[in-house]
Design an enzyme around this catalytic site. Structure first.
Site, PDB file in Angstrom:
ATOM      1  N   VAL A  16      -9.019   5.371  17.394  1.00  0.00           N
ATOM      2  CA  VAL A  16      -8.563   4.174  16.466  1.00  0.00           C
ATOM      3  C   VAL A  16      -9.158   3.025  17.375  1.00  0.00           C
ATOM      4  CG1 VAL A  16      -6.645   2.993  15.556  1.00  0.00           C
ATOM      5  CG2 VAL A  16      -6.794   5.579  15.106  1.00  0.00           C
ATOM      6  N   GLU A 130       1.342  -1.506  10.123  1.00  0.00           N
ATOM      7  CA  GLU A 130       0.850  -0.977   8.886  1.00  0.00           C
ATOM      8  C   GLU A 130       0.057   0.324   8.968  1.00  0.00           C
ATOM      9  OE1 GLU A 130       0.614  -0.740   5.452  1.00  0.00           O
ATOM     10  OE2 GLU A 130       0.268  -3.106   5.588  1.00  0.00           O
ATOM     11  N   ILE A 137      -3.659   2.450   3.810  1.00  0.00           N
ATOM     12  CA  ILE A 137      -3.041   1.929   2.740  1.00  0.00           C
ATOM     13  C   ILE A 137      -2.192   0.512   2.915  1.00  0.00           C
ATOM     14  CG2 ILE A 137      -1.949   2.214   0.356  1.00  0.00           C
ATOM     15  CD1 ILE A 137      -2.239   5.342   1.020  1.00  0.00           C
ATOM     16  N   GLY A 188      -9.897  17.050  11.716  1.00  0.00           N
ATOM     17  CA  GLY A 188      -9.497  16.170  12.521  1.00  0.00           C
ATOM     18  C   GLY A 188      -8.148  15.302  12.184  1.00  0.00           C
ATOM     19  N   LYS A 206       7.530   8.437   8.530  1.00  0.00           N
ATOM     20  CA  LYS A 206       6.799   7.511   7.676  1.00  0.00           C
ATOM     21  C   LYS A 206       7.795   7.089   6.288  1.00  0.00           C
ATOM     22  CE  LYS A 206       2.164   9.442   8.536  1.00  0.00           C
ATOM     23  NZ  LYS A 206       1.311  10.364   8.323  1.00  0.00           N
ATOM     24  N   GLY A 303      -7.377   8.847   9.948  1.00  0.00           N
ATOM     25  CA  GLY A 303      -8.947   8.503  10.184  1.00  0.00           C
ATOM     26  C   GLY A 303      -9.243   7.430  10.986  1.00  0.00           C
TER      27      GLY A 303
END
Ligand code: HSE
Length: 429
Positions: A16, A130, A137, A188, A206, A303
């Site tokens: 990331v 976020e 999203i 992954g 979450k 991702g």
């Protein structure tokens, strides 16, 4: 005098972090125009500075101590992408000295969110996350800005890509749980410890983060009744299909007059629901607000680049605030007192599947258990099996959750019942 450079300290340079650096480079002009200043990464903390990375760290001071980066004089904004409890100290340190934080750390927000937001409010900084819920999203920004004053009646969400991928693969390809899990892991997006995904803990974290924004309620994620998808069988998905449902792992927050009904569990949902079309690693967050009515946020929950984009979105807002010397999140946010509806008192329909001895009187014993706790049968299907067994599928009418669980305990103890009964709630409101 407005700043022309906003200096960033970055904790972590994994997939990331590298995605974030790539977006920062590729969209440099767009970012400068949006913020009114250049974003410059001055420091990075990584576990192993010698490790080969795809990104260019030239001109950036690379070190191993996250706390030193959080406290560095040449850092105006801290981005935390390492994750886990050990990041509490550096994040606290930055907030205490008025440095805003952007993080993807769902554990930190779900466990310490209330404390960190108060700390930020006191020091006139902000903490944004976020990327921590719903990945790419931008639902938290929507809740923070456009929907800030909305009164929500409910939030129902698919928040875990791994389990959604497993359930979709089982349903579509007829693969069993173990095969589908293996396929999800090879793609992954599973956590390094997949029990966090499978047990529903990731979804509960979450959900707690989303509930804080949507319902202005500070909820400890550990207090959310949570069941995962371990034990889900292909046959359950086939039965769901037979009755017009699909199976999803849901995070549920329903506000009613008795309090907020919060829970995480797999559920049969009608195929006509928009959430039924959220498949594979995608996430979906369905909200109903008093003024806005129904809304669905849909997209990738994990991702490198979707998550990096979510981080960048937060960084842009925080950098704009830094440049303008204002802040839009925090101090004004008053949390509602926590008023919860306990799971025992929730009213819901259930799907039950039993493997029983196929002989006279067994069905009557099962019916007696259900009737004994006031659970009424809505539909039933029986199939003859092998070895003198029968498989009974029952859909109940709405009943108190505790009453159904009691009935299932009683059924499990019947000598004619050959396997632990399967019980899945039906979410059909
Ligand atoms: N393990 C998580 C998922 C990754 O499968 O959705 C994103 O939080």
């Amino acid at each position: 005098m407005p700043s022309s450079v906003v200096r960033i300290g970055l904790l972590g340079c994994g997939v990331v972090g590298q995605g974030f650096l790539r977006l920062l480079r590729e969209r440099e002009r767009l970012i400068r125009d949006s913020v009114g200043a250049t974003l410059r990464v001055t420091r990075v903390a990584v576990r192993d500075p010698a490790k080969h990375r795809e990104c260019d760290l030239t001109g950036i001071r690379v070190a191993t101590d996250p706390l030193a980066v959080a406290n560095a004089e040449d850092v105006d904004l801290l981005i935390e992408l390492i994750g886990g409890e050990s990041m509490l100290e550096p994040v606290r340190a930055a907030l205490q000295r008025g440095i805003s934080v952007v993080t993807a750390n769902k554990h930190l927000l779900a466990v310490h969110g209330g404390e960190l937001e108060r700390l930020a409010a006191d020091s006139k900084s902000t903490i944004r996350s976020e990327a921590s819920a719903g990945g790419g999203i931008p639902v938290l920004q929507a809740l923070e800005h456009g929907l800030r004053t909305e009164h929500f009646q409910f939030l129902v969400a698919i928040l875990n890509g791994t389990t959604n991928y497993i359930l979709s693969t089982m349903e579509r390809d007829g693969r069993d749980f173990a095969e589908a899990l293996q396929a999800a892991q090879s793609l992954g997006f599973a956590e390094s410890d997949p029990t966090l995904d499978l047990s529903g803990a990731d979804t509960a974290q979450k959900l707690a983060i989303l509930v804080r924004r949507a319902f202005r309620m500070d909820v400890a994620y550990g207090s959310i009744p949570t069941e995962g998808i371990i034990g889900m069988e292909l046959e359950d998905l086939r039965q769901a299909d037979r009755f017009g449902y699909t199976v999803k792992l849901l995070g549920i927050a329903l506000l009613n007059s008795e309090g907020l009904d919060l829970r995480v569990h797999p559920a049969f949902i009608p195929k006509r629901y928009l959430l039924a079309a959220v498949r594979d690693e995608f996430n979906g967050i369905y909200l109903r607000g008093e003024a806005t009515g129904s809304m669905l946020f849909y997209g990738k929950g994990a991702g490198a680049l979707p998550t990096a984009q979510a981080v960048l979105g937060d960084v842009i807002v925080a950098a704009r605030e830094f440049v303008a010397g204002v802040r839009f999140l925090g101090a004004a946010e008053k949390h509602e007192p926590e008023r919860r509806l306990p799971l025992d008192a929730v009213r819901t329909k259930y799907y039950l599947r039993l493997i029983v001895e196929d002989r006279p009187g067994v069905l009557a014993q099962v019916a007696a258990c259900l009737g004994g706790t006031n659970v009424s049968v809505a539909q039933m299907f029986q199939a003859e099996g092998i070895r003198g067994e029968a498989s009974i599928t029952i859909l109940t009418h709405e009943a108190r959750d505790r009453d159904v669980r009691e009935a299932v305990k009683g059924i499990a103890k019947l000598p004619a019942v050959r396997k632990t009964p399967r019980a899945v709630r039906i979410f059909d409101i």
